[in-house]
Design an enzyme around this catalytic site. Structure first.
Site, PDB file in Angstrom:
ATOM      1  N   GLY A   1       5.257   4.113  -1.276  1.00  0.00           N
ATOM      2  CA  GLY A   1       5.739   3.917   0.091  1.00  0.00           C
ATOM      3  C   GLY A   1       5.153   2.736   0.826  1.00  0.00           C
ATOM      4  O   GLY A   1       5.456   2.525   2.003  1.00  0.00           O
TER       5      GLY A   1
ATOM      6  N   GLU B   1       1.686   5.462  -6.457  1.00  0.00           N
ATOM      7  CA  GLU B   1       2.970   5.175  -7.108  1.00  0.00           C
ATOM      8  C   GLU B   1       3.769   4.093  -6.363  1.00  0.00           C
ATOM      9  O   GLU B   1       4.841   4.362  -5.851  1.00  0.00           O
ATOM     10  CB  GLU B   1       3.802   6.465  -7.154  1.00  0.00           C
ATOM     11  CG  GLU B   1       3.165   7.555  -7.973  1.00  0.00           C
ATOM     12  CD  GLU B   1       3.848   8.895  -7.817  1.00  0.00           C
ATOM     13  OE1 GLU B   1       3.697   9.734  -8.721  1.00  0.00           O
ATOM     14  OE2 GLU B   1       4.535   9.114  -6.793  1.00  0.00           O
ATOM     15  N   PRO B   2       3.252   2.882  -6.321  1.00  0.00           N
ATOM     16  CA  PRO B   2       4.004   1.840  -5.628  1.00  0.00           C
ATOM     17  C   PRO B   2       5.209   1.392  -6.458  1.00  0.00           C
ATOM     18  O   PRO B   2       5.090   1.163  -7.654  1.00  0.00           O
ATOM     19  CB  PRO B   2       2.985   0.694  -5.516  1.00  0.00           C
ATOM     20  CG  PRO B   2       2.074   0.889  -6.689  1.00  0.00           C
ATOM     21  CD  PRO B   2       1.996   2.374  -6.923  1.00  0.00           C
ATOM     22  N   GLY B   3       6.359   1.300  -5.829  1.00  0.00           N
ATOM     23  CA  GLY B   3       7.539   0.747  -6.489  1.00  0.00           C
ATOM     24  C   GLY B   3       7.898  -0.547  -5.799  1.00  0.00           C
ATOM     25  O   GLY B   3       7.709  -1.654  -6.313  1.00  0.00           O
ATOM     26  N   ARG B   4       8.341  -0.393  -4.529  1.00  0.00           N
ATOM     27  CA  ARG B   4       8.754  -1.547  -3.731  1.00  0.00           C
ATOM     28  C   ARG B   4       7.658  -2.620  -3.656  1.00  0.00           C
ATOM     29  O   ARG B   4       7.950  -3.811  -3.763  1.00  0.00           O
ATOM     30  CB  ARG B   4       9.063  -1.052  -2.312  1.00  0.00           C
ATOM     31  CG  ARG B   4       9.611  -2.103  -1.383  1.00  0.00           C
ATOM     32  CD  ARG B   4       9.628  -1.597   0.067  1.00  0.00           C
ATOM     33  NE  ARG B   4       9.945  -0.198   0.176  1.00  0.00           N
ATOM     34  CZ  ARG B   4      11.155   0.295   0.419  1.00  0.00           C
ATOM     35  NH1 ARG B   4      12.162  -0.510   0.617  1.00  0.00           N
ATOM     36  NH2 ARG B   4      11.348   1.593   0.492  1.00  0.00           N
TER      37      ARG B   4
ATOM     38  N   ARG C   1      21.265  -1.483   1.067  1.00  0.00           N
ATOM     39  CA  ARG C   1      20.199  -1.076   1.984  1.00  0.00           C
ATOM     40  C   ARG C   1      20.499  -1.394   3.450  1.00  0.00           C
ATOM     41  O   ARG C   1      20.103  -0.667   4.344  1.00  0.00           O
ATOM     42  CB  ARG C   1      18.848  -1.686   1.559  1.00  0.00           C
ATOM     43  CG  ARG C   1      18.405  -1.197   0.172  1.00  0.00           C
ATOM     44  CD  ARG C   1      16.958  -1.551  -0.143  1.00  0.00           C
ATOM     45  NE  ARG C   1      16.043  -0.814   0.687  1.00  0.00           N
ATOM     46  CZ  ARG C   1      15.471  -1.269   1.774  1.00  0.00           C
ATOM     47  NH1 ARG C   1      15.681  -2.519   2.152  1.00  0.00           N
ATOM     48  NH2 ARG C   1      14.676  -0.513   2.484  1.00  0.00           N
TER      49      ARG C   1
ATOM     50  N   CYS D   1      35.928  -3.994   0.990  1.00  0.00           N
ATOM     51  CA  CYS D   1      36.910  -3.611   2.006  1.00  0.00           C
ATOM     52  C   CYS D   1      36.278  -2.653   2.991  1.00  0.00           C
ATOM     53  O   CYS D   1      36.616  -1.468   3.025  1.00  0.00           O
ATOM     54  CB  CYS D   1      38.106  -2.975   1.336  1.00  0.00           C
ATOM     55  SG  CYS D   1      38.972  -4.192   0.376  1.00  0.00           S
TER      56      CYS D   1
ATOM     57  N   TYR E   1      15.208  -1.419  -5.085  1.00  0.00           N
ATOM     58  CA  TYR E   1      16.307  -0.611  -4.523  1.00  0.00           C
ATOM     59  C   TYR E   1      17.572  -1.425  -4.232  1.00  0.00           C
ATOM     60  O   TYR E   1      18.343  -1.062  -3.350  1.00  0.00           O
ATOM     61  CB  TYR E   1      15.842   0.136  -3.266  1.00  0.00           C
ATOM     62  CG  TYR E   1      14.626   0.996  -3.522  1.00  0.00           C
ATOM     63  CD1 TYR E   1      14.720   2.128  -4.332  1.00  0.00           C
ATOM     64  CD2 TYR E   1      13.383   0.654  -3.002  1.00  0.00           C
ATOM     65  CE1 TYR E   1      13.593   2.898  -4.604  1.00  0.00           C
ATOM     66  CE2 TYR E   1      12.252   1.427  -3.267  1.00  0.00           C
ATOM     67  CZ  TYR E   1      12.371   2.546  -4.068  1.00  0.00           C
ATOM     68  OH  TYR E   1      11.270   3.313  -4.338  1.00  0.00           O
TER      69      TYR E   1
HETATM   70  N1  LLP Z   1       6.689   8.213  -5.486  1.00  0.00           N
HETATM   71  C1  LLP Z   1       7.627   9.087  -5.101  1.00  0.00           C
HETATM   72  C2  LLP Z   1       7.425  10.501  -5.357  1.00  0.00           C
HETATM   73  C3  LLP Z   1       8.781   8.634  -4.451  1.00  0.00           C
HETATM   74  O1  LLP Z   1       9.687   9.516  -4.042  1.00  0.00           O
HETATM   75  C4  LLP Z   1       8.949   7.260  -4.216  1.00  0.00           C
HETATM   76  C5  LLP Z   1      10.143   6.758  -3.538  1.00  0.00           C
HETATM   77  C6  LLP Z   1       7.957   6.377  -4.657  1.00  0.00           C
HETATM   78  C7  LLP Z   1       6.834   6.886  -5.287  1.00  0.00           C
HETATM   79  C8  LLP Z   1       8.057   4.881  -4.498  1.00  0.00           C
HETATM   80  O2  LLP Z   1       8.141   4.479  -3.188  1.00  0.00           O
HETATM   81  P1  LLP Z   1       8.017   2.914  -2.820  1.00  0.00           P
HETATM   82  O3  LLP Z   1       6.614   2.493  -3.106  1.00  0.00           O
HETATM   83  O4  LLP Z   1       8.974   2.185  -3.690  1.00  0.00           O
HETATM   84  O5  LLP Z   1       8.394   2.847  -1.385  1.00  0.00           O
HETATM   85  N2  LLP Z   1      15.957   3.808  -1.534  1.00  0.00           N
HETATM   86  C9  LLP Z   1      14.997   3.684  -0.450  1.00  0.00           C
HETATM   87  C10 LLP Z   1      13.639   4.140  -0.848  1.00  0.00           C
HETATM   88  C11 LLP Z   1      13.648   5.543  -1.376  1.00  0.00           C
HETATM   89  C12 LLP Z   1      12.335   5.858  -1.971  1.00  0.00           C
HETATM   90  C13 LLP Z   1      12.332   7.175  -2.626  1.00  0.00           C
HETATM   91  N3  LLP Z   1      11.090   7.517  -3.199  1.00  0.00           N
HETATM   92  C14 LLP Z   1      14.977   2.234   0.035  1.00  0.00           C
HETATM   93  O6  LLP Z   1      15.759   1.438  -0.460  1.00  0.00           O
HETATM   94  O7  LLP Z   1      14.198   1.887   0.924  1.00  0.00           O
END
Ligand code: LLP
Length: 463
Positions: free
Chosen positions: A278, A320-323, A360, A391, A421
């Site tokens: 997050g 758990e960083p993704g973004r 997004r 459209c 995302y």
């Molecule tokens: N761990 C868990 C359990 C999660 O549910 C998520 C994201 C992450 C880690 C990774 O979060 P991050 O570091 O990437 O923010 N589609 C949305 C974001 C949904 C995230 C869902 N869970 C967007 O485009 O902003």
């Protein structure tokens, strides 16, 4: 403003909000390093280059729209996260942000672990050779088949999300004659978004098991009593695109309190806690994300302090960083198709992609930046809205931005910070062909996810 999808048609007042935008940057040709991946620069001709390759060449070879992913930046961010957290913590990249076999290999090489949340993500991870013990399996409604696959593969942890799943995973593990390592996902009553967080007693959401009313304590009781489960810890994920560490502080405090209760009731100190992902990134020059080392220090200080207060051994932390890893490493390249000045309002710039490659903006009202990248320009700034070719009036890529007034059809423009995302949430709306992801590194570019073709679409349509 509404956060939900809206029906096709004008969005009326919210489309035409005066003053939504900030002032134009002093020089539109300057690429703010906050929002662009690390090897992005302009060459002597003024064209954007990434990994040493100019966008005109990339567009010619790979077409537009396309995502260009800066591989050395991705790898550097992986290293920054794992170095910041050190050997006593674990970094799990959240595959939902963007996953492909190449990405799995990079993660493996850079020593990161991987969080997957579906059978599809799990099979991508396994296929690309991620050791199963470095995989965490998430999801609020994993199917029996998915759980079977995860247990058979020997994933390092399954994060349990409901009372039913506690029993389901325990049975499946027993049937396979193993003790599955699991964590319990708890909802700590914190919801964080960007600069704010809300702490409430109860949470109205589908994920996890509430700490409130002793629910999480009961889940722990059950998990500890089942022979198929090896309960290694507690998990909490509080939201997305967060800059303010206060939400993590509340979350960590509540999770540690639960560990203390578990110790008092069962005489066991669970060895791990996961604080989820997050962490926010810069989508525009106005965003100020924190560096991994600051985040790591803040989280470990909070956990250490809370554990000392509760007289607990400090558990191993995972995140758990993704973004925060993949988001800043890619941009989407588009070609300008049409330009419509609306007198007294703004100019609509239509590109060859749209909500099918970046949902997004429509879905979350997300902010993005945009730049003219095939050349520089000294023309005056003009207020634009970058829209796609779908459209639907809500098909907006960048709500409000400034581009040079001499922008013309055929120019290339790019939207930075689209690594997370965007491709992972891309759709075939209007039978759009999902764009390729091209990895660029040290003067070489290679497709890691190819562009969809009309044959791909027709292959699924069995007639
Ligand atoms: N761990 C868990 C359990 C999660 O549910 C998520 C994201 C992450 C880690 C990774 O979060 P991050 O570091 O990437 O923010 N589609 C949305 C974001 C949904 C995230 C869902 N869970 C967007 O485009 O902003």
């Amino acid at each position: 403003m509404s956060r939900s999808a809206h029906p096709a048609g004008p969005r009326h007042a919210d489309v035409l909000t005066e003053g939504h935008y900030s002032a134009p940057a002093a020089d539109l040709n300057v690429l703010d390093e906050k929002v662009w991946s690390r090897t992005v620069t302009r060459d002597a001709d003024g064209a954007l280059t990434v990994g040493g390759i100019a966008v005109a060449r990339l567009a010619e070879e790979f077409g537009t729209p396309a995502y260009f992913l800066d591989e050395s930046d991705f790898r550097a961010r992986c290293r920054a996260w794992s170095e910041a957290f050190g050997p006593d913590a674990d970094v799990f990249y959240a595959g939902k942000a963007f996953l492909s076999r190449a990405v799995v290999r990079w993660l493996k090489e850079e020593g990161l672990n991987l969080d997957v949340c579906s059978g599809g993500e799990l099979s991508t991870a396994l296929d690309a050779g991620m050791p199963a013990e470095r995989i965490a399996f998430h999801g609020n409604n994993k199917t029996v088949a998915e759980i079977e696959r995860a247990v058979e593969a020997g994933v390092g942890r399954i994060v349990l999300d409901s009372f039913q799943e506690i029993v389901r995973v325990a049975h499946i593990a027993q049937r396979h004659g193993v003790r599955q390592r699991v964590q319990i996902r708890v909802t700590v009553g914190v919801e964080a978004h960007t600069h704010e967080f809300i702490a409430t007693a109860h949470e109205d959401q589908k994920f996890g098991i509430a700490l409130a009313d002793g629910q999480a304590a009961e889940a722990v009781r059950r998990a500890l009593s089942l022979a198929g489960l090896d309960l290694i810890g507690v998990h909490s994920h509080i939201g997305s695109q967060i800059f303010d560490m206060a939400g993590f502080e509340v979350s960590a405090r509540r999770v540690v309190q639960l560990l203390a209760e578990i110790r008092d009731e069962h005489g066991v100190e669970l060895p791990e806690i996961d604080l989820g992902g997050g962490l926010g990134i810069a989508y525009t020059s106005e965003d100020d994300p924190r560096e991994p080392h600051e985040i790591a220090k803040a989280l470990s200080d909070i956990v250490t302090r809370e554990c000392e207060a509760a007289k607990l051994r400090t558990p191993r932390i995972s995140v758990e960083p993704g973004r925060a890893i993949v988001g800043p490493t890619a941009f989407t390249l588009y070609e300008v198709g049409t330009i419509k000045p609306l007198e007294g309002l703004r100019t609509y710039v239509s590109v060859d992609g749209g909500m099918s490659d970046n949902i997004r903006t429509a879905l979350y009202d997300a902010e993005y930046s945009v730049a003219l990248v095939s050349r520089t320009s000294d023309a005056e700034p003009m207020l634009v809205r970058v829209v796609g070719k779908h459209c639907e009036s809500g098909d907006i890529v960048v709500k409000d931005a400034f581009l040079p007034a001499d922008l013309a059809p055929g120019d290339l423009i790019a939207v930075p910070a689209t690594g997370a995302y965007c491709r992972s949430m891309a759709s075939n709306y209007n039978h759009a062909l999902r764009p390729p992801v091209v990895a660029v590194r040290d003067g070489e570019a290679r497709v890691i996810v190819r562009r969809e073709t009309e044959e791909d679409l027709l292959r699924l349509d069995v007639g």
